[in-house]
Design an enzyme around this catalytic site. Structure first.
Site, PDB file in Angstrom:
ATOM      1  N   HIS A 144     -76.329 -11.278 -48.745  1.00  0.00           N
ATOM      2  CA  HIS A 144     -76.646 -12.309 -47.746  1.00  0.00           C
ATOM      3  C   HIS A 144     -78.121 -12.297 -47.334  1.00  0.00           C
ATOM      4  CE1 HIS A 144     -72.481 -13.326 -47.317  1.00  0.00           C
ATOM      5  NE2 HIS A 144     -72.128 -12.174 -46.811  1.00  0.00           N
ATOM      6  N   ASP A 181     -67.908 -11.030 -54.361  1.00  0.00           N
ATOM      7  CA  ASP A 181     -67.653 -10.809 -52.932  1.00  0.00           C
ATOM      8  C   ASP A 181     -66.974 -12.074 -52.382  1.00  0.00           C
ATOM      9  OD1 ASP A 181     -68.960  -8.939 -50.472  1.00  0.00           O
ATOM     10  OD2 ASP A 181     -68.505 -11.016 -49.922  1.00  0.00           O
TER      11      ASP A 181
HETATM   12 ZN   LIG Z   1     -68.379 -10.110 -48.170  1.00  0.00          ZN
END
Ligand SMILES: [Zn+2]
Length: 377
Positions: A144, A181
């Site tokens: 992220h 993910d």
């Molecule tokens: Zn994650």
């Protein structure tokens, strides 16, 4: 699996010292969780994964790779000087947020650099044939993290700096990053948005986190158009749905791209037990995805595969998924038994292990329709 196959493992006890603190939202009163609760990104998750690798005799079959601290130069292939300076500054205090939900404690800049540097060391090992494949079991995670800020528990983008290491230092021309993910790898997508030399493929729960990222029609721009592949899936998708996505989209696209290195952003938060998402993968699902990526790497780049740890928040299950990935990389044990599901197969008995739901089918058809503009599918 041939005995001369070497799989590297990056792990360091200092990763467990990365301190995310308590999960508080201080600008809201009263606290949204009434009493403070532990942050979901706990050291126990990665620590337990390593412990399981030890208990199941997996780690002893792997070659230890020593992590290094990523340098300013290595981080600056993506991150801005302002972000590096902010992380350093916060680490000199009792801790704080390096951006949008990416806390560190005192000294946390060094641990974040050791996570990025551990992933870089895994790439170095694989690209110099010191290992055939490697698992960087590091924390904090990375996918992220944006150029100018940490985000979603991620301080530096480990996968991005590792991919650039392969290109800048080892001459890789094409790098594939597959991100399974359950959340979207927004930082990685942003890094390679206009870059055809890195193919980014993300399979994730539809519009979960961050909001607005990872829709199927986000495909890159300019020369990079077609080199970002997003496959958002509905909540509840399990082994069968992921099998279908890999067989019909991920693997064929990856083969056509013909990478010189495969990097997997491996988040074990698509598991059936995860508290932060609503997917239904089991150990068998993680083994199947790992095998798919191993076969792409074997076919395209002599097996060169680096797995880097992202999320995974079920304390009782995510570490098993990580251990299963490592066991798959190493190969079937001599007794012919893969790690058994800690719930005695109850997770595998979920309908989503065997059935492809209507919503998942629609999502896959939608993904195919977009990708057929760029790839022969
Ligand atoms: Zn994650």
């Amino acid at each position: 699996m041939p005995q001369d196959r070497l799989v590297g493992l990056v792990f360091d006890d200092r990763y467990l010292a990365h301190n995310t603190g308590l999960d508080l939202i201080e600008d809201r009163a009263p606290y949204p969780f009434a009493e403070p609760i532990s942050h979901p990104s706990s050291p126990a998750l990665v620590g337990r994964a390593k412990h399981l690798m030890d208990l199941f005799g997996i780690a002893e079959q792997m070659r230890r790779i020593e992590p290094v601290f990523a340098s300013d130069e290595q981080l600056s292939v993506y991150h801005t000087p302002e972000h590096l300076a902010r992380v350093t500054l916060i680490a000199q205090t009792d801790g704080g947020d390096t951006g949008a939900g990416a806390p560190i404690g005192r000294g946390g800049d060094r641990i974040a650099r050791l996570a990025a540097g551990g992933t870089i060391a895994a790439v170095d090992a694989v690209m110099t044939d010191a290992a055939n494949a490697a698992y960087a079991l590091a924390r904090p995670p990375g996918h992220h993290a944006m150029a100018n800020e940490g985000m979603g528990f991620c301080v530096f983008n480990n996968a991005v700096v590792a991919a650039r290491q392969a290109q800048r230092v080892h001459g890789a021309q094409r790098v594939l990053v597959v991100d399974w993910d359950v959340h979207h790898g927004n930082g990685t997508q942003a890094a390679f948005w206009a870059d055809p030399s890195v193919l980014f493929i993300s399979v994730h729960q539809d519009d979960l986190y961050p909001p607005g990222w990872g829709a199927a029609d986000q495909v890159g721009i300019g020369d990079g158009e077609g080199y970002t592949v997003n496959v958002p899936l509905p909540a509840g998708t399990g082994n069968r749905g992921y099998d279908e996505v890999f067989a019909r989209i991920v693997t064929p696209v990856a083969r056509q791209f013909d990478p010189d290195l495969v990097i997997v952003s491996a988040g074990q938060d698509a598991s059936v037990m995860d508290p932060l998402a609503r997917m239904s993968l089991t150990l068998a699902g993680y083994r199947a995805m790992t095998e798919e990526m191993m076969s792409v790497a074997a076919e395209c780049c002599e097996g060169r595969l680096v797995v880097t740890q992202e999320g995974g928040y079920a304390p009782q299950y995510a570490p098993y998924c990580s251990a299963m990935i490592a066991q798959t990389l190493v190969g079937l044990p001599e007794d012919g038994q893969w790690i058994a599901d800690p719930y005695g197969g109850r997770a595998e008995a979920q309908p989503a292990s065997a059935e492809l739901g209507l919503d998942a089918t629609r999502a896959i058809e939608r993904g195919l329709a977009v990708q057929q503009c760029y790839w022969a599918l």
